[in-house]
Scaffold this motif. Sequence first.
Motif, mmCIF file in Angstrom:
data_model
loop_
_atom_site.group_PDB
_atom_site.id
_atom_site.type_symbol
_atom_site.label_atom_id
_atom_site.label_comp_id
_atom_site.label_asym_id
_atom_site.label_seq_id
_atom_site.Cartn_x
_atom_site.Cartn_y
_atom_site.Cartn_z
ATOM 1 N N GLN A 194 76.180 27.050 8.661
ATOM 2 C CA GLN A 194 75.131 26.142 8.201
ATOM 3 C C GLN A 194 73.793 26.555 8.831
ATOM 4 O O GLN A 194 73.718 26.910 9.996
ATOM 5 C CB GLN A 194 75.467 24.704 8.589
ATOM 6 N N HIS A 195 72.758 26.494 8.031
ATOM 7 C CA HIS A 195 71.420 26.871 8.479
ATOM 8 C C HIS A 195 70.441 25.750 8.155
ATOM 9 O O HIS A 195 70.666 24.960 7.232
ATOM 10 C CB HIS A 195 70.974 28.173 7.813
ATOM 11 N N GLU A 196 69.350 25.698 8.895
ATOM 12 C CA GLU A 196 68.333 24.670 8.687
ATOM 13 C C GLU A 196 66.988 25.316 8.391
ATOM 14 O O GLU A 196 66.697 26.422 8.846
ATOM 15 C CB GLU A 196 68.211 23.759 9.912
ATOM 16 N N ALA A 197 66.188 24.597 7.625
ATOM 17 C CA ALA A 197 64.835 25.065 7.311
ATOM 18 C C ALA A 197 63.954 23.858 7.025
ATOM 19 O O ALA A 197 64.391 22.916 6.359
ATOM 20 C CB ALA A 197 64.852 26.006 6.110
ATOM 21 N N VAL A 198 62.737 23.894 7.545
ATOM 22 C CA VAL A 198 61.742 22.863 7.216
ATOM 23 C C VAL A 198 60.890 23.417 6.079
ATOM 24 O O VAL A 198 60.126 24.378 6.270
ATOM 25 C CB VAL A 198 60.875 22.511 8.430
ATOM 26 N N LEU A 199 61.047 22.833 4.905
ATOM 27 C CA LEU A 199 60.354 23.313 3.707
ATOM 28 C C LEU A 199 59.812 22.141 2.905
ATOM 29 O O LEU A 199 60.382 21.050 2.916
ATOM 30 C CB LEU A 199 61.307 24.129 2.829
ATOM 31 N N PRO A 200 58.712 22.375 2.184
ATOM 32 C CA PRO A 200 58.173 21.304 1.349
ATOM 33 C C PRO A 200 58.806 21.286 -0.037
ATOM 34 O O PRO A 200 59.231 22.316 -0.560
ATOM 35 C CB PRO A 200 56.691 21.668 1.244
ATOM 36 N N ILE A 201 58.896 20.093 -0.590
ATOM 37 C CA ILE A 201 59.085 19.927 -2.033
ATOM 38 C C ILE A 201 57.678 19.762 -2.598
ATOM 39 O O ILE A 201 56.951 18.850 -2.215
ATOM 40 C CB ILE A 201 59.930 18.686 -2.355
#
Length: 379
Positions: free
Chosen positions: A272-279
């Motif tokens: 599992q990986h995490e990312a802070v990204l916008p919609i």
Amino acid sequence: MPLPTPPEALRRGPLREGAFRSRLHDPRTAVVIGRWLGAALLVCFLTGLYSHVLQDPPAWLRDHLSARPAGLYRFTQGAHVISGIAAIPLLGAKLWTVYPRLFEWPPARGVRHALERLGILLLVAAMALELFTGLLNTLQWYVWPFPFRQTHFWLAWIAVGGLLLHLAVKAPEIVAHWRRPRPELSQRRGFLTAVTASVLAVTAVTAGQTVPWLRRIDLLAPRRPDIGPQGLPVNRTAAAAGTAQPPVNWRLKVVGPASYELTMDELRAMDQHEAVLPISCVEGWSASAQWAGVRIRDLVARAGAPPTARLRITSMEVDGPYRETEMEAAYAADPLTLLALRVNGEVLDTDHGYPARVIAPGRPGVLQTKWVDRIEVIV
């Protein structure tokens, strides 16, 4: 070829000589407002063209798209909507400045003059319709029978073509009135100050949907980026998409040289990986979140596909123009691109795409497919 001169008896109301006495209906005021309007329309056109290319890239450009910087589309689409909204009061001010010319006498001094006036009519109509439909699109209120995106795209080209032709015809007059005269009219300064204030006001109360530091005064924008399930807005709900009750036996199908299927438990057992990204949505709003899930490139590699593979991603939604989307290799291979299972530390809400959705850097929100059940390699 001169046209017959209309009889003087027709010169009534706004057609009579001296009907418009304001000194602001002059070329200098028109040029100043025109510069501001032209700048807003240029930003709006270029950023809108970028959005269109991302959603429907031509074959020659697909392999040259980039997923980075991750927040680029958030910036460009925010600028698109902000400049489009700012152009509305500017267009109104421009039309107010020049509208006495609609009542020139004679209405047409010749074929060339008549064609010039018809060209201006086409330009104004295209601009007004483009801005009006764009504004209603931010509200997701479609009161017309034609497809919005394609119509918006071609109207933009018509408006830009008409604008360039108009600039070419009026170039000598624009050059003559480009510099500020001395002394400057106090009425003109007051009028331009009022126009500037109206543009700043309408921008300030709508731009908060994409500019965080303006969020407190986000009074007229159709979206609040911090309101919705799990702190994110929703454009299309699971009920509207027909996916309110995902099947209990849901399995992800990955189709490629070595096709396979995964249950939810098997997906959760993968790295599992995490990312802070916008919609970032085409309507102009954007919101960042912390997403967690499996990298798309890991799923593609397990299917035996090369890193240069393009993908077709299918949603469980019943229908809609984005039920199937294609993902270019630059996004599929990016380590930030996830098949997300969680958002902000919680299992995805059904309105946010449960059981799984795509989240990738630099893509329009309509391409961040929700309710995914199939990923197909199309090398």
